[in-house]
Design a protein around this motif. Structure first.
Motif, mmCIF file in Angstrom:
data_model
loop_
_atom_site.group_PDB
_atom_site.id
_atom_site.type_symbol
_atom_site.label_atom_id
_atom_site.label_comp_id
_atom_site.label_asym_id
_atom_site.label_seq_id
_atom_site.Cartn_x
_atom_site.Cartn_y
_atom_site.Cartn_z
ATOM 1 N N LEU A 137 24.639 34.566 39.682
ATOM 2 C CA LEU A 137 23.718 33.871 40.557
ATOM 3 C C LEU A 137 23.199 34.926 41.518
ATOM 4 O O LEU A 137 23.989 35.586 42.197
ATOM 5 C CB LEU A 137 24.417 32.756 41.329
ATOM 6 N N VAL A 138 21.897 35.076 41.611
ATOM 7 C CA VAL A 138 21.314 36.167 42.379
ATOM 8 C C VAL A 138 20.695 35.632 43.661
ATOM 9 O O VAL A 138 19.667 34.934 43.624
ATOM 10 C CB VAL A 138 20.265 36.920 41.539
ATOM 11 N N GLU A 139 21.315 35.981 44.782
ATOM 12 C CA GLU A 139 20.812 35.549 46.085
ATOM 13 C C GLU A 139 19.890 36.611 46.684
ATOM 14 O O GLU A 139 20.041 37.801 46.412
ATOM 15 C CB GLU A 139 21.960 35.293 47.075
ATOM 16 N N SER A 140 18.996 36.152 47.540
ATOM 17 C CA SER A 140 18.145 37.056 48.307
ATOM 18 C C SER A 140 17.710 36.348 49.577
ATOM 19 O O SER A 140 17.844 35.128 49.696
ATOM 20 C CB SER A 140 16.932 37.494 47.495
ATOM 21 N N GLY A 141 17.178 37.144 50.514
ATOM 22 C CA GLY A 141 16.597 36.562 51.713
ATOM 23 C C GLY A 141 17.391 36.750 52.981
ATOM 24 O O GLY A 141 16.927 36.373 54.060
ATOM 25 N N TRP A 194 24.864 26.040 48.811
ATOM 26 C CA TRP A 194 25.253 27.194 49.620
ATOM 27 C C TRP A 194 26.532 26.958 50.392
ATOM 28 O O TRP A 194 26.779 25.858 50.913
ATOM 29 C CB TRP A 194 24.122 27.495 50.605
ATOM 30 N N PHE A 195 27.299 28.039 50.457
ATOM 31 C CA PHE A 195 28.445 28.140 51.351
ATOM 32 C C PHE A 195 28.192 29.336 52.265
ATOM 33 O O PHE A 195 27.309 30.145 52.006
ATOM 34 C CB PHE A 195 29.726 28.393 50.564
ATOM 35 N N VAL A 231 27.278 26.897 42.146
ATOM 36 C CA VAL A 231 26.896 25.866 41.176
ATOM 37 C C VAL A 231 28.133 25.096 40.770
ATOM 38 O O VAL A 231 29.204 25.677 40.585
ATOM 39 C CB VAL A 231 26.242 26.491 39.930
ATOM 40 N N SER A 232 27.971 23.784 40.625
ATOM 41 C CA SER A 232 29.091 22.952 40.209
ATOM 42 C C SER A 232 28.644 21.946 39.166
ATOM 43 O O SER A 232 27.647 21.263 39.349
ATOM 44 C CB SER A 232 29.659 22.203 41.415
ATOM 45 N N GLY A 272 27.679 33.169 43.596
ATOM 46 C CA GLY A 272 26.912 34.383 43.732
ATOM 47 C C GLY A 272 27.720 35.408 44.509
ATOM 48 O O GLY A 272 28.827 35.112 44.986
ATOM 49 N N LYS A 273 27.160 36.605 44.663
ATOM 50 C CA LYS A 273 27.874 37.664 45.377
ATOM 51 C C LYS A 273 27.669 37.590 46.878
ATOM 52 O O LYS A 273 28.366 38.264 47.636
ATOM 53 C CB LYS A 273 27.443 39.028 44.844
#
Length: 122
Positions: A4-8, A36-37, A98-99, A113-114
């Motif tokens: 899962l690729v996060e950005s922002g 989100w966590f 994701v669940s 995600g990382k």
């Protein structure tokens, strides 16, 4: 391995806004919740918000209601978190999750995600 690729994330001042994005691989199929966590320094990871991919139903932790908005673009397989009126205590690493089959708020996370760092300066 699922990515899962996060950005922002970034550095902002108190009261500012940021929008986080998370792209979910297209091979993750079916009906799931995404959201989100966050984990602040020295604290446990906490649930922030989630949205059901199919229905769009949302759920937020009380502390962000009215300031954060979660949304999704199924065509892009992307979930967003619009964060307004950010406060210094919300400095944290924000993780996409994701669940399948259960809500994220109940801790049923299948993929993480990382993380992306959000720093709110006072």
């Amino acid at each position: 391995q699922v990515q899962l690729v996060e950005s922002g994330g970034g550095l902002v001042q108190t009261g500012s806004s940021l929008r986080l994005s998370c792209t979910i691989p297209r091979y993750i199929l079916g009906s799931y919740s995404m959201g989100w966590f966050r984990q602040a320094p020295g604290k446990e990871r906490e649930f922030v918000a989630e949205i059901a991919r199919s229905s769009g139903r949302t759920y937020y932790v009380d502390s962000v209601k009215g300031r954060f908005t979660i949304s999704r673009d199924n065509a892009k397989n992307t979930v967003y978190l619009q964060m307004n009126s950010l406060q210094p205590e919300e400095t944290a690493v924000y993780y996409c999750a994701v669940s399948y089959g259960s809500s994220l708020s109940s801790g049923g996370v299948d993929y993480w995600g990382k993380g992306t760092l959000v720093t709110v300066s006072s």
